[in-house]
Motif scaffolding. Sequence first.
Motif, PDB file in Angstrom:
ATOM      1  N   SER A 331       0.840  -1.133   0.197  1.00 62.78           N
ATOM      2  CA  SER A 331      -0.202   0.096   0.005  1.00 62.78           C
ATOM      3  C   SER A 331       0.796   1.138  -0.075  1.00 62.78           C
ATOM      4  O   SER A 331       1.823   1.623   0.973  1.00 62.78           O
ATOM      5  CB  SER A 331      -1.027   0.088   1.086  1.00 62.78           C
ATOM      6  N   GLY A 332       0.978   1.833  -1.026  1.00 62.06           N
ATOM      7  CA  GLY A 332       1.720   3.304  -1.123  1.00 62.06           C
ATOM      8  C   GLY A 332       1.331   4.040  -2.248  1.00 62.06           C
ATOM      9  O   GLY A 332       0.190   4.083  -3.061  1.00 62.06           O
ATOM     10  N   ARG A 333       2.223   5.165  -2.357  1.00 65.76           N
ATOM     11  CA  ARG A 333       2.048   5.987  -3.613  1.00 65.76           C
ATOM     12  C   ARG A 333       2.829   5.773  -4.604  1.00 65.76           C
ATOM     13  O   ARG A 333       4.223   5.792  -4.736  1.00 65.76           O
ATOM     14  CB  ARG A 333       2.427   7.493  -3.210  1.00 65.76           C
ATOM     15  N   PRO A 334       2.492   5.291  -5.847  1.00 62.20           N
ATOM     16  CA  PRO A 334       3.223   5.055  -6.993  1.00 62.20           C
ATOM     17  C   PRO A 334       4.168   5.780  -7.312  1.00 62.20           C
ATOM     18  O   PRO A 334       5.460   5.224  -7.595  1.00 62.20           O
ATOM     19  CB  PRO A 334       2.003   4.443  -8.145  1.00 62.20           C
ATOM     20  N   ALA A 335       3.837   6.882  -7.586  1.00 56.92           N
ATOM     21  CA  ALA A 335       4.795   7.888  -8.145  1.00 56.92           C
ATOM     22  C   ALA A 335       6.112   8.076  -7.291  1.00 56.92           C
ATOM     23  O   ALA A 335       7.410   8.018  -7.581  1.00 56.92           O
ATOM     24  CB  ALA A 335       4.381   9.301  -8.514  1.00 56.92           C
ATOM     25  N   ALA A 336       5.951   8.007  -5.815  1.00 61.43           N
ATOM     26  CA  ALA A 336       6.943   8.269  -5.182  1.00 61.43           C
ATOM     27  C   ALA A 336       7.810   7.026  -4.795  1.00 61.43           C
ATOM     28  O   ALA A 336       9.075   7.127  -4.839  1.00 61.43           O
ATOM     29  CB  ALA A 336       6.360   8.576  -3.704  1.00 61.43           C
ATOM     30  N   LEU A 337       7.012   5.754  -5.009  1.00 64.97           N
ATOM     31  CA  LEU A 337       7.928   4.838  -4.808  1.00 64.97           C
ATOM     32  C   LEU A 337       8.823   4.377  -6.240  1.00 64.97           C
ATOM     33  O   LEU A 337       9.945   3.899  -6.084  1.00 64.97           O
ATOM     34  CB  LEU A 337       6.959   3.369  -4.746  1.00 64.97           C
ATOM     35  N   GLN A 338       8.160   4.970  -7.551  1.00 63.04           N
ATOM     36  CA  GLN A 338       8.769   4.532  -8.555  1.00 63.04           C
ATOM     37  C   GLN A 338       9.971   5.551  -8.415  1.00 63.04           C
ATOM     38  O   GLN A 338      11.276   5.008  -9.119  1.00 63.04           O
ATOM     39  CB  GLN A 338       8.008   4.997  -9.755  1.00 63.04           C
ATOM     40  N   ARG A 413      13.462   8.976   2.498  1.00 62.52           N
ATOM     41  CA  ARG A 413      12.394   9.965   3.051  1.00 62.52           C
ATOM     42  C   ARG A 413      11.115   9.156   2.472  1.00 62.52           C
ATOM     43  O   ARG A 413      10.099   8.794   3.159  1.00 62.52           O
ATOM     44  CB  ARG A 413      12.416  11.079   2.516  1.00 62.52           C
ATOM     45  N   VAL A 414      11.070   8.573   1.269  1.00 64.27           N
ATOM     46  CA  VAL A 414       9.971   7.609   0.578  1.00 64.27           C
ATOM     47  C   VAL A 414       9.682   6.382   1.605  1.00 64.27           C
ATOM     48  O   VAL A 414       8.719   6.067   1.700  1.00 64.27           O
ATOM     49  CB  VAL A 414      10.278   7.345  -0.700  1.00 64.27           C
ATOM     50  N   VAL A 415      10.947   5.695   1.734  1.00 64.36           N
ATOM     51  CA  VAL A 415      10.622   4.655   2.637  1.00 64.36           C
ATOM     52  C   VAL A 415      10.063   4.720   3.779  1.00 64.36           C
ATOM     53  O   VAL A 415       9.069   4.065   4.325  1.00 64.36           O
ATOM     54  CB  VAL A 415      12.312   3.694   2.540  1.00 64.36           C
ATOM     55  N   GLY A 419       6.616   3.534   5.939  1.00 69.17           N
ATOM     56  CA  GLY A 419       6.630   2.659   7.257  1.00 69.17           C
ATOM     57  C   GLY A 419       7.545   1.622   6.907  1.00 69.17           C
ATOM     58  O   GLY A 419       7.636   0.415   7.689  1.00 69.17           O
ATOM     59  N   GLY A 420       8.555   1.664   5.967  1.00 71.37           N
ATOM     60  CA  GLY A 420       9.654   0.566   5.575  1.00 71.37           C
ATOM     61  C   GLY A 420      10.847   1.014   6.173  1.00 71.37           C
ATOM     62  O   GLY A 420      11.247   2.007   7.008  1.00 71.37           O
ATOM     63  N   ARG A 435      19.092  -2.380   0.639  1.00 69.06           N
ATOM     64  CA  ARG A 435      18.081  -3.353   0.793  1.00 69.06           C
ATOM     65  C   ARG A 435      16.980  -2.505   1.403  1.00 69.06           C
ATOM     66  O   ARG A 435      17.135  -1.782   2.277  1.00 69.06           O
ATOM     67  CB  ARG A 435      18.337  -4.466   1.614  1.00 69.06           C
ATOM     68  N   VAL A 436      15.780  -2.529   0.606  1.00 71.79           N
ATOM     69  CA  VAL A 436      14.725  -1.743   1.087  1.00 71.79           C
ATOM     70  C   VAL A 436      13.532  -2.881   1.647  1.00 71.79           C
ATOM     71  O   VAL A 436      13.135  -3.749   0.801  1.00 71.79           O
ATOM     72  CB  VAL A 436      14.127  -0.765  -0.005  1.00 71.79           C
ATOM     73  N   GLY A 437      12.926  -2.490   2.636  1.00 67.08           N
ATOM     74  CA  GLY A 437      11.856  -3.536   3.273  1.00 67.08           C
ATOM     75  C   GLY A 437      10.611  -2.667   3.406  1.00 67.08           C
ATOM     76  O   GLY A 437      10.615  -1.637   4.124  1.00 67.08           O
ATOM     77  N   LEU A 438       9.549  -3.190   3.001  1.00 67.89           N
ATOM     78  CA  LEU A 438       8.128  -2.358   2.820  1.00 67.89           C
ATOM     79  C   LEU A 438       7.121  -3.201   3.603  1.00 67.89           C
ATOM     80  O   LEU A 438       7.291  -4.578   3.247  1.00 67.89           O
ATOM     81  CB  LEU A 438       7.652  -1.752   1.677  1.00 67.89           C
ATOM     82  N   PRO A 439       6.197  -2.944   4.302  1.00 64.75           N
ATOM     83  CA  PRO A 439       5.095  -3.543   4.657  1.00 64.75           C
ATOM     84  C   PRO A 439       4.319  -4.209   3.689  1.00 64.75           C
ATOM     85  O   PRO A 439       3.893  -3.334   2.828  1.00 64.75           O
ATOM     86  CB  PRO A 439       4.348  -2.686   5.693  1.00 64.75           C
ATOM     87  N   ALA A 440       4.225  -5.596   3.411  1.00 65.43           N
ATOM     88  CA  ALA A 440       3.438  -6.153   2.502  1.00 65.43           C
ATOM     89  C   ALA A 440       1.776  -6.097   2.797  1.00 65.43           C
ATOM     90  O   ALA A 440       1.583  -5.913   3.911  1.00 65.43           O
ATOM     91  CB  ALA A 440       3.839  -7.666   2.297  1.00 65.43           C
ATOM     92  N   ALA A 441       1.096  -6.013   1.767  1.00 67.06           N
ATOM     93  CA  ALA A 441      -0.599  -5.970   1.799  1.00 67.06           C
ATOM     94  C   ALA A 441      -0.902  -7.122   1.339  1.00 67.06           C
ATOM     95  O   ALA A 441      -0.167  -7.627   0.116  1.00 67.06           O
ATOM     96  CB  ALA A 441      -0.683  -4.584   1.372  1.00 67.06           C
ATOM     97  N   ALA A 442      -2.028  -7.417   1.819  1.00 64.51           N
ATOM     98  CA  ALA A 442      -2.844  -8.549   0.861  1.00 64.51           C
ATOM     99  C   ALA A 442      -3.333  -8.245  -0.640  1.00 64.51           C
ATOM    100  O   ALA A 442      -3.802  -7.109  -0.571  1.00 64.51           O
ATOM    101  CB  ALA A 442      -4.119  -8.869   1.764  1.00 64.51           C
TER     102      ALA A 442
END
Length: 459
Positions: A331-338, A413-415, A419-420, A435-442
């Motif tokens: 769950s996140g913001r597509p442009a920021a993650l990209q 900042r994005v991570v 919450g990663g 290495r980047v870890g982000l909370p996974a979503a269903a």
Amino acid sequence: MTVIAATAIAVSVFLAFQVASELLARELQSTAANQLRADSRVLAANAERAGLARVQLPPYPGSGRLVRVILPDGSTRTPAGQPALPAVSEHAGRVARGASADLLESNDSDEDGYLIYTLRAGDGAVQVAHVADDGPINRFGFGMLLIGLLSMAGAALAGLTVARTGLAPIDRLTAAAVRVAHTRDLDADIPDEGGGEIRRLIQSINDMLAALRSSRQAQRLLAEDAAHELKTPLTSLRLNVELLIRLDRRGTLDSALPAESRTRLLNDLGAQVAELSALAAELTDLARGDVSDESTELLDLADVVVAAATRVGSRVPDIEIAMDVTSVWVSGRPAALQRAVLNLIDNAGKWSPADQPVQVRLRAESASAVLEVDDAGPGIDAADVPRVFDRFYRAESARALRGSGLGLSIVQRVVDAHGGRVAVARSARGGALLRVGLPAAAPPAPIARLTAGEDNAAR
């Protein structure tokens, strides 16, 4: 608070006066009625022994009790010198005629009100009356009024004192807030005083001031760092442009700068403009912080990683990228993650040798989406690892390469906003591993689709 306290006391005193006055009037009337009954019985007993016409009536004492005898023919006898009582009422006449044994009635129509008790005696009746005296009730009412006024004054004074004492911290807090607003001095904390809600309010405002101080400090550092980073490319760009203008004015542009040198200079100008554009874009993105109009949505991080790698490949064709990604939903913001993934790949591409690809791996690990980007470069020195995500920080070995030192800061900042966590390690090829870890979503529930035959069967 003062008005409320005074009003509450006034209403309470008024209600108490009404209730107490009613109870006092009833008690006085009951006492007077009992006395009238007792006096009537004595007079009736004397009248029955001596006869209504001959019974000795007690002399009028000048005030208080009044007596009267109702004879069988309806006439009356009263003591000499006694004030005239109201005319015998019809109800009292019925008592004298034997229709009733006794009667208690009140007469308030005259200037002086009377409480009259009529008792059957022989062939007539006797009456004993008492002038209704409102003096005790009036005196009681005056006392209650005086008590009420004193209580209201005391309540108003107490309410004013309590209000001023209780609101004094609020007044000081307001003055401190006004002072901060006027002086723009965020360094002075508001003294922590009072208790309960007041203390929590002061603590919240102090926390807000601390956040504002931190934000102002971050803005100041950003402005100073940006000015420092912009100085070098702007100076170089200005010198090159001034050189071209000077030679053009002298008419010696072609002779002083051969075609090869002119092409190199123009390419240098283009590179500097591109560097300034990239720096301005990164500064804008960094200055926005976590404020973004982009909404959070459920997305497949694999699509974001592939899109970022495609952009890097089209922008810098020399970078070879090896992808090993699996579908992981976040769950996140597509442009920021990209943008974060693009910066990771772009940073690795600057260090990876031409014959070694940048490896990008994405997998699900427990309840996290893990993204790894590594290169086969020289790696990051241990002394540089604690500062690798600082704004504008560039290692000694990286200062000759393109970039502004903001890419990894934007990544962190994005991570953090998602919450990663992001970490730096050494890859198996000897280079840097980010290495980047982000909370996974269903993942979203699949949408059931029926074929035409299944649809008909369902119907």
